[in-house]
Design an enzyme around this catalytic site. Structure first.
Site, PDB file in Angstrom:
ATOM      1  N   ASP A  55       2.359  -3.155  -7.661  1.00 36.27           N
ATOM      2  CA  ASP A  55       2.058  -1.902  -6.957  1.00 36.27           C
ATOM      3  C   ASP A  55       2.362  -0.710  -7.853  1.00 36.27           C
ATOM      4  OD1 ASP A  55       1.519  -3.530  -4.788  1.00 36.27           O
ATOM      5  OD2 ASP A  55       3.574  -3.392  -4.062  1.00 36.27           O
TER       6      ASP A  55
ATOM      7  N   ARG B 132      -0.927 -13.538  -0.786  1.00 31.97           N
ATOM      8  CA  ARG B 132       0.359 -13.924  -0.199  1.00 31.97           C
ATOM      9  C   ARG B 132       0.212 -15.264   0.495  1.00 31.97           C
ATOM     10  NH1 ARG B 132       1.559 -10.551  -3.170  1.00 31.97           N
ATOM     11  NH2 ARG B 132       2.748  -8.640  -2.818  1.00 31.97           N
TER      12      ARG B 132
ATOM     13  N   ASN C   9       3.873   1.395  -1.162  1.00 34.41           N
ATOM     14  CA  ASN C   9       4.496   1.463  -2.492  1.00 34.41           C
ATOM     15  C   ASN C   9       3.591   2.245  -3.443  1.00 34.41           C
ATOM     16  OD1 ASN C   9       6.478  -0.280  -1.524  1.00 34.41           O
ATOM     17  ND2 ASN C   9       5.715  -2.089  -2.600  1.00 34.41           N
TER      18      ASN C   9
ATOM     19  N   GLU D 221       0.834  -1.211   0.000  1.00 31.70           N
ATOM     20  CA  GLU D 221       0.000   0.000   0.000  1.00 31.70           C
ATOM     21  C   GLU D 221       0.866   1.258   0.000  1.00 31.70           C
ATOM     22  OE1 GLU D 221      -0.082  -2.332   2.376  1.00 31.70           O
ATOM     23  OE2 GLU D 221      -1.767  -3.572   1.696  1.00 31.70           O
TER      24      GLU D 221
END
Ligand code: CKP
Ligand code: MG
Length: 311
Positions: free
Chosen positions: A256, A166, A38, A36
């Protein structure tokens, strides 16, 4: 002023400089990461306003996180916490294979909760960006994301969701259970093909994946295809965005970067074609530089590039 708001955790990265198993005296390069943040940095570098909400340790790494985000022009809304900063250890086991391990339980970021989300800030945003990482950190962070989405939806603020699955944090079934309700309330979804299939398991191919995601509620779905570019279905219209051909250096952070490029142009009021082109350009910068976000371009650098071949 139009701004993006996002909710997440910033981690400290310890990345081995050399290949092979860690040894006493190994060099570890200190960095910062977090999907986030990033995105927030990427948007800010392109001239957009970005606010990051999170919980930050009162340790030395927490100070570094705040200093760095602020230096990048990101507004931080961060409660300080006695718990330590999370770590991400990247071991370069061989030249081509690295091993990642998270140390992110009982840490400041994992103690984020719904109470940390300021209503006015989310309700006043032009877009709320969330990812599937924060809800995977525990009930508190999941509650924080849900609260942010509740506020956004009530206030008519569009929600952007990057699935960011993830496997080190949870399994596919848990991810689907938690993320599907968020996806249904989102306006825009970013996903790789595998991540998209987590949400719509019986679909296949970017066209079908995007279509099926949009049938669940979102007006837009962007399927990121790496070197093949991206396929997007936005308000019922198809878009095919080729990737910018570059030499792959480090693919972490590419997703990102892509989201940041897209969202920065959305904030700037640009059309879908331009959003996707900038997204692809930022993805190219991310994969051809080291670090998760450090190589992202500033607006001036993008404007210099008339042609894809320039990077
Ligand atoms: O999907 P991406 O490669 O763009 O995401 C990378 C980030 O937050 C990275 O900075 C890392 O810290 C993480 O995803 C994560 O928690 O895995
Ligand atoms: Mg990703």
């Amino acid at each position: 002023q139009r701004y993006l708001v996002t909710v997440g955790e910033v981690l400290a990265v310890l990345a081995a400089s050399d290949t092979g198993p860690l040894a006493v005296g190994s060099d570890l390069r200190l960095g910062l990461a977090g999907a986030e943040s990033n995105v927030a940095v990427g948007v800010s570098r392109l001239g957009g306003s970005a606010t990051w909400i999170g919980r930050v340790s009162d340790d030395a790494l927490g100070n570094l996180i705040l200093r760095e985000l602020r230096a990048e022009g990101v507004t931080t809304v961060a409660a300080r916490d006695r718990a330590p900063t999370s770590l991400l250890l990247r071991e370069r086991r061989t030249a081509t294979h690295s091993r990642t391990r998270y140390y992110r339980t009982h840490t400041a970021g994992a103690r984020l909760s719904a109470d940390d989300i300021p209503e006015d800030l989310v309700a006043g945003a032009a877009v709320l960006h969330i990812t599937g990482i924060t809800p995977a950190l525990g009930e508190g962070p999941a509650g924080a994301v849900t609260r942010a989405v509740d506020i956004a939806v009530d206030a008519g603020v569009p929600v952007s969701l990057d699935i960011n699955f993830r496997s080190l944090l949870w399994n596919e079934r848990e991810a689907r259970c938690t993320l599907l309700p968020l996806l249904r309330r989102s306006d825009l979804v970013f996903a790789g093909p595998h991540e998209a299939r987590l949400m719509v398991p019986d679909a296949d191919g970017p066209e079908e994946l995007a279509k099926r995601i949009c049938e669940l509620g979102p007006a837009g779905a962007v399927i990121k295809l790496g070197a093949e570019g991206a396929y997007a279905l936005l308000d019922g219209r198809e878009h095919r965005q080729p990737a910018v051909p570059v030499t792959l250096h480090d693919s972490v952070g590419a997703g990102d970067a892509f989201a940041a490029g897209y969202l920065a142009e959305l904030l700037a009021g640009e059309r879908p074609e331009k959003r996707l082109r900038t997204a692809a350009l930022l993805g190219a910068f991310a994969v051809s530089t080291t670090g998760d976000w450090e190589g992202l371009p500033r607006r001036g650098e993008l404007d210099l590039l008339d042609h894809y071949d320039d990077i």
